[in-house]
Design a protein around this motif. Structure first.
Motif, PDB file in Angstrom:
ATOM      1  N   ALA A 109       0.839  -1.208   0.000  1.00  0.00           N
ATOM      2  CA  ALA A 109       0.000   0.000   0.000  1.00  0.00           C
ATOM      3  C   ALA A 109       0.870   1.254   0.000  1.00  0.00           C
ATOM      4  CB  ALA A 109      -0.932  -0.009   1.210  1.00  0.00           C
ATOM      5  N   THR A 110       1.948   1.226   0.757  1.00  0.00           N
ATOM      6  CA  THR A 110       2.875   2.360   0.786  1.00  0.00           C
ATOM      7  C   THR A 110       3.530   2.559  -0.584  1.00  0.00           C
ATOM      8  OG1 THR A 110       3.312   2.022   3.137  1.00  0.00           O
ATOM      9  CG2 THR A 110       4.950   3.287   1.900  1.00  0.00           C
ATOM     10  N   ALA A 113       0.975   3.960  -3.128  1.00  0.00           N
ATOM     11  CA  ALA A 113       0.730   5.384  -2.897  1.00  0.00           C
ATOM     12  C   ALA A 113       1.921   6.219  -3.378  1.00  0.00           C
ATOM     13  CB  ALA A 113       0.461   5.638  -1.424  1.00  0.00           C
ATOM     14  N   GLU A 114       3.108   5.731  -3.119  1.00  0.00           N
ATOM     15  CA  GLU A 114       4.310   6.458  -3.547  1.00  0.00           C
ATOM     16  C   GLU A 114       4.407   6.528  -5.069  1.00  0.00           C
ATOM     17  OE1 GLU A 114       9.031   5.579  -3.632  1.00  0.00           O
ATOM     18  OE2 GLU A 114       8.019   5.189  -1.719  1.00  0.00           O
ATOM     19  N   SER A 117       1.705   8.968  -6.329  1.00  0.00           N
ATOM     20  CA  SER A 117       1.953  10.376  -5.986  1.00  0.00           C
ATOM     21  C   SER A 117       3.175  10.945  -6.698  1.00  0.00           C
ATOM     22  CB  SER A 117       2.091  10.554  -4.463  1.00  0.00           C
ATOM     23  OG  SER A 117       3.283   9.974  -3.990  1.00  0.00           O
ATOM     24  N   ASN A 121      -0.798   8.597 -12.320  1.00  0.00           N
ATOM     25  CA  ASN A 121      -1.667   7.430 -12.190  1.00  0.00           C
ATOM     26  C   ASN A 121      -1.388   6.476 -13.296  1.00  0.00           C
ATOM     27  OD1 ASN A 121      -2.755   8.687 -14.355  1.00  0.00           O
ATOM     28  ND2 ASN A 121      -4.618   9.301 -13.317  1.00  0.00           N
TER      29      ASN A 121
END
Length: 121
Positions: A109-110, A113-114, A117, A121
């Protein structure tokens, strides 16, 4: 005097340019390895959604690699490496396997997200 046409070997097809790696490829390979690990652990622990992890990874490979056979092979190998690494250690669902699953999902998940961001996308 008759003229003969010299026969020459056909020119080799130009090599396809090597695909330039995406700046997030290392992270994506780690993500593939994590998904492989989680797929194994979820299957081992009889999670009803275990098959979703594999199909989601296949969809990601299809989107990210497209027609790039080398990139597809690297992502598939990373997934398989993650899957096999836990298959070599866990043969039954134990509290340790459940904890490993949670930790890997958190790391995934980390990473996700990284990647989103930093690289869109």
């Amino acid at each position: 005097m008759p003229f003969a046409l010299a026969q020459t070997a056909p020119l080799p097809a130009p090599e396809a340019p090597a695909a330039k790696p995406a700046p997030y490829d290392a992270r994506l390979l780690r993500m593939a390895e994590i998904v492989g690990s989680v797929t194994y652990l979820r299957t081992l622990c009889a999670d009803a959604g275990a098959a979703d992890w594999r199909s989601d990874m296949q969809a990601l490979i299809d989107r990210e690699a497209g027609a790039e056979a080398d990139r597809k092979a690297r992502l598939t190998a990373a997934f398989n490496r993650g899957y096999r690494s836990f298959a070599a250690v866990y043969t039954s669902c134990t509290p340790s396997a459940v904890l490993a699953d949670k930790r890997y999902r958190d790391e995934g998940a980390t990473l996700a997200a990284e990647i989103v961001s930093r690289f869109g996308n």
